[in-house]
Design a protein around this motif. Structure first.
Motif, mmCIF file in Angstrom:
data_model
loop_
_atom_site.group_PDB
_atom_site.id
_atom_site.type_symbol
_atom_site.label_atom_id
_atom_site.label_comp_id
_atom_site.label_asym_id
_atom_site.label_seq_id
_atom_site.Cartn_x
_atom_site.Cartn_y
_atom_site.Cartn_z
ATOM 1 N N THR A 196 -6.710 1.430 -0.698
ATOM 2 C CA THR A 196 -5.584 2.122 -0.068
ATOM 3 C C THR A 196 -5.902 2.529 1.360
ATOM 4 O OG1 THR A 196 -4.853 2.958 -2.230
ATOM 5 C CG2 THR A 196 -4.009 4.071 -0.273
ATOM 6 N N VAL B 52 0.816 -1.214 0.000
ATOM 7 C CA VAL B 52 0.000 0.000 0.000
ATOM 8 C C VAL B 52 0.854 1.272 0.000
ATOM 9 C CG1 VAL B 52 -0.226 0.506 2.495
ATOM 10 C CG2 VAL B 52 -2.192 0.809 0.959
ATOM 11 N N GLY C 82 -6.032 -0.461 3.534
ATOM 12 C CA GLY C 82 -4.687 -0.897 3.872
ATOM 13 C C GLY C 82 -4.079 -0.051 4.968
#
Length: 454
Positions: free
Chosen positions: A372, A201, A375
């Motif tokens: 994202t 990420v 993560g």
């Protein structure tokens, strides 16, 4: 051998400590920004749900002229003047008109035939606007924005030091770096989930952080200075500069609109009455619809003596945006500025914001953004769990050195470069180093508690 390895071990401990304390400061903000950012990514879908009761309206007969609709919105909010008329995407949708009193704006939803006011809501009271302010400045104005900017900067340090620490060395393999070891016990599993998530990420997280900095108050001002020096033409900034700056801009627009109305009512000779009255909307609305600009499209009244109306596409995908100036009497276009005509810095920021908000390439962009922030959320949660499971007695728990690494001038250079790129971070970094060197290391128990000493 001890003398040879002591210096690398000291470096390893230092990197570990900076990673740990960057995470300690950032974790609450990462959790907050991940949740609010994840919600805001789906702004189009959420707004569509909110507006659903005001779509698909049934009519029988002609609709009221735009000028009459605008006057009904103004009448619905005592003391207000027109700020923006929003073109409806479909004829069966309620007309949305923003009126204002000073810096306070209200959005009115009107039945375009009966002129019934279906709903009024303050612009800053809307759910998604609240999420935007919570995300960018914690609903605390410039001070909240400064905190978010600091947390975002230190999050970059957390990510970079994490990559530096966990990247495989000496043929250790990719297990625990690119994929987790699922059968090595819970402690190793949590460690691997943290490390593997961070590796996958990291690039996207750093991009999200950097593309969000233009909204920050301090860095935004810094960018504005660079922008004013670099730009060859004067162009209005196309992104929010914070709640205080937005309120000031709204107040200026309101004052200008009222001045034009007063000028018209007193028989000003510099422009005909139609140019600054609501009647101009009856000419501008059909003229604007014929241009097929990316929605939502807003029409704003004159706020200066020139009496020019502004038509602006506020498409979430910013490269599709266009700003047009029109004559309110004839609908003649005085000027048009498409996205590719804006200054280079504005275009870079525009692409960055479109990607940041999940608007550049549709649902795939939204899902990439959601992955994202998910993560980042997992990174924060796993770091807390690892700390809790391994926390030692008598100290805060900065991790001990776990190996020997070589000095990295690249890491040092990136950190120093970030300090210059984001001055607020640079100042905080310098203050942290000064306090550590000059104060904390001189105390009796603090060095051991903070991990400054083995």
């Amino acid at each position: 051998m001890t003398a040879i390895t002591s210096r690398p071990e000291s470096l390893y401990r230092t990197v570990w400590r900076w990673h740990f304390y960057a995470g300690l400061f950032c974790v609450p903000f990462i959790l907050w920004l991940s949740v609010t950012g994840g919600i805001y990514l789906f702004k189009p879908q959420i707004q569509a749900l909110i507006d659903r009761p005001y779509t698909g309206l049934a009519y029988s007969g002609p609709l009221a002229p735009p000028s009459v609709q605008a006057q009904a919105a103004v009448d619905a909010v005592p003391g207000s003047v027109l700020h923006r008329y929003v073109l409806s995407e479909r004829t069966t949708d309620a007309t949305q008109i923003i009126v204002g009193v000073g810096s306070r704006e209200t959005r009115a939803y009107l039945n375009p035939q009966s002129l019934e006011v279906l709903r009024t809501v303050g612009e800053e009271d809307q759910f998604l606007r609240q999420i935007f302010r919570l995300h960018g400045e914690l609903m605390a104005g410039r001070w909240g924005s400064a905190l978010v900017e600091l947390a975002a900067s230190w999050a970059i340090i957390m990510i970079l030091t994490g990559l530096f620490l966990w990247w495989p060395r000496g043929g250790s393999g990719l297990a625990g770096t690119l994929y987790p070891r699922l059968r090595a016990g819970k402690r190793v599993l949590w460690r691997d989930l943290h490390a593997v998530t961070g590796v996958w990420v990291s690039f996207f997280a750093i991009f999200l952080i950097l593309s969000g900095l233009p909204w920050a108050k301090n860095w935004g001002d810094y960018l504005g200075t660079v922008r004013s020096i670099a730009a060859t033409t004067v162009a209005e900034q196309d992104w929010s500069a914070g709640s205080e700056a937005d309120a000031q801009a709204t107040a200026r627009l309101d004052a200008g609109a009222r001045a034009m109305i007063e000028h018209s009512e007193h028989g000003g000779m510099t422009m005909p009455h139609m140019a600054d009255s609501l009647g101009a909307l009856d000419i501008l609305v059909p003229r604007t619809k014929a241009l097929h600009l990316a929605g939502p499209v807003e029409i704003s009244p004159p706020s200066t003596i020139e009496g020019i109306w502004t038509v602006k596409s506020n498409a979430p995908n910013r490269p599709l945006r266009t700003t047009i100036e029109m004559d309110g009497r004839t609908g003649t276009i005085f000027s048009r500025e498409d996205f590719n005509q804006r200054p280079f810095i504005d275009r870079v920021v525009g692409y960055g914001i479109a990607l940041h908000e999940g608007a550049y390439f549709g649902l795939a962009n939204q899902l990439a953004g959601l992955a994202t922030v998910s993560g980042l959320f997992l990174l924060a949660v796993s770091s807390v769990i690892m700390w809790w499971k391994r926390r030692p007695g008598g100290s805060l728990g900065a991790p001990p050195p776990q190996g020997v690494i070589r000095h990295s001038w690249l890491l040092v250079s990136v950190v120093i470069g970030l300090g210059f790129l984001v001055p607020l971070f640079g100042i905080s970094l310098a203050l942290t180093l000064i306090v550590e060197r000059c104060l904390l290391r001189r105390l009796n128990k603090a060095p051991h508690f903070l991990g400054l000493r083995a």
